[in-house]
Each structure stands twice: as C-alpha cells, then as structure tokens.
Design a protein around this motif. Structure first.
Motif, PDB file in Angstrom:
ATOM      1  N   CYS A  85       0.871  -1.182   0.000  1.00 20.28           N
ATOM      2  CA  CYS A  85       0.000   0.000   0.000  1.00 20.28           C
ATOM      3  C   CYS A  85       0.905   1.229   0.000  1.00 20.28           C
ATOM      4  O   CYS A  85       1.833   1.296   0.787  1.00 20.28           O
TER       5      CYS A  85
ATOM      6  N   CYS B 201       0.472   3.141   3.700  1.00 21.10           N
ATOM      7  CA  CYS B 201       0.715   2.566   5.022  1.00 21.10           C
ATOM      8  C   CYS B 201       1.572   1.318   4.853  1.00 21.10           C
ATOM      9  O   CYS B 201       1.790   0.859   3.737  1.00 21.10           O
TER      10      CYS B 201
ATOM     11  N   CYS C 142      -7.466  -1.080   1.191  1.00 19.84           N
ATOM     12  CA  CYS C 142      -6.384  -1.541   2.050  1.00 19.84           C
ATOM     13  C   CYS C 142      -6.973  -1.881   3.422  1.00 19.84           C
ATOM     14  O   CYS C 142      -7.736  -1.100   3.988  1.00 19.84           O
TER      15      CYS C 142
ATOM     16  N   CYS D  23      -5.482   0.858   6.081  1.00 18.03           N
ATOM     17  CA  CYS D  23      -5.834   2.284   6.120  1.00 18.03           C
ATOM     18  C   CYS D  23      -7.049   2.636   5.265  1.00 18.03           C
ATOM     19  O   CYS D  23      -7.406   3.820   5.152  1.00 18.03           O
TER      20      CYS D  23
HETATM   21 ZN   LIG Z   1      -2.858   1.123   3.492  1.00 19.97          ZN
END
Ligand SMILES: [Zn+2]
Length: 223
Positions: free
Chosen positions: A23, A26, A54, A57
C-alpha cells in the motif's frame, strides 16, 4: 445399511482471497475488494478497474481489468455487470489468478474455504471401494493430503501410510503433497481388501469397526 458407494466432499467458499501487494500510504499489504468496479469511457474506449480497499488504512486502489478496450470488444452483458458492480463478477475478478499474475500481486487463500465431507457409513466386509468425489466451489489450491486429513479425521502420517499401501487411491499424477484446485475423484479401499490383504498394518483399530471413515462435518481450514 447404507449401500451408497459414493461420498461427496465439497470445498466450500467461506471468504474471498486477500490481495497481497504494497500500500502506498501505510505499511500494510492486505487488500479486500471494495465490492465496486469502475468503468471510464473515453469515446469508444473503455478502462475497467477492480477497486480494492487496504485493510490497514482503507485507501482505495485500482486493479486494471481492461485498458483502452474498444467498447465493441466487450460482451454487452459483461459491461452491464461491470457498471452495476455485480457481486459475482467482483468475486470472479478477485479470485482470478490471471489478473493477479498480470498485475504482479499474490492471492492469500488462507481462511477462504472449509471442507464439507459427507462420507456414508459402510460395512467393513464390503469389498467394493468407496469413491469420493471432491468438488471445488472456488479455485483455491489445497494440498491433497490436507483434504484427506480433514475428510477422514486422520493425521498426515496416517494419510500418507494409507496412500502408500493402497487404501487411498489418488488419480495418477496427483501426489498427496500436490495441490489440487479443481474437482477430482479418489477411492477408499477398506482395510483387508485384496489390494492390501498382505499388509499386516492394514487393520481397523478396535472400537472403530464398522466406521473406519466416520462422517465429518465442515471444519474451517487454511490453505
Ligand atoms: Zn494502506
């Protein structure tokens, strides 16, 4: 006495696989389908993406399904399915090994399936082997011996011994440690049948006579 000579085991879907890729926002790598598909039209050319969230996050990311595809190259019903976020198509795209390979991510199938094993009781002196039809509801790769352990309630060692001495017969080319992901058939031969009569270990333990392969119900399992 149950004279059904066929057992049906089903690998049932309990969840969709997780898409594993970095990601940008994050440290997380696990993504779930958001349930949405985005279609962008530019004249007669279409872009289609599967949208992921995700797990760390909630950032939305896109997986290209079609890029600059001419509208006439897509099946109209398929296009409607994309435009209406049809769950069956989201499911298909999320499980697609081809889409994962094309976009360089991995699918984690852990926790996506469970085995439903219906095995009829049968007489110990019945010489007819029991055929087990193993059906896959989703294309999850599962080790054959894992299915046998769950379906028969046996240890890995016991399963391997039964395969080695012919009490479990797998299709040729399918080893116990190999992964299957589509339907196959196997045969269970009762202990003491002609094929294994010479084998001193091929006996049913006391207390299990008559139910060498007790019926098992669903059990959650990882791939
Ligand atoms: Zn993320």
């Amino acid at each position: 006495m149950n004279t059904d000579r066929k057992a049906r085991w089903a690998v049932r879907q309990s969840a969709l696989p997780t898409v594993v890729r970095p990601c940008p926002d994050c440290p997380g790598t696990r993504h779930r389908p958001s349930g949405k598909i985005r279609v962008n039209a530019s004249g007669k050319l279409l872009d289609v993406w599967l949208l992921l969230s995700c797990a760390g996050c909630d950032r939305t990311s896109k997986v290209p399904v079609h890029e600059r595809a001419h509208v006439s190259s897509l099946d109209p019903a398929r296009l409607v399915a994309y435009e209406t976020n049809q769950p069956e198509v989201v499911r298909e795209l999320t499980m697609s090994a081809a889409l994962a390979a094309r976009n360089g991510y991995r699918l984690d199938w852990t926790g996506t399936w469970e085995l439903e094993a219906r095995t009829p009781l049968y007489a110990l002196d019945d010489p007819t082997p029991l055929t087990v039809l193993v059906g896959f509801e989703l294309p999850v790769p599962v080790r054959v011996e894992r299915l046998l352990m769950l379906g028969l309630g046996l240890s890995r060692t016991a399963v391997r011994r039964m395969v080695a001495d012919g009490r479990i017969r797998l299709p040729s080319g399918l080893a116990p440690a190999a992964k299957a992901q589509r339907d196959f058939e196997l045969a269970l031969h009762r202990p003491g049948s002609a094929a294994v009569a010479h084998h001193p270990k091929a006996r049913v333990a006391p207390g299990r006579a008559g139910t060498p392969f007790p019926p098992r119900t669903a059990e959650a399992a990882g791939a």
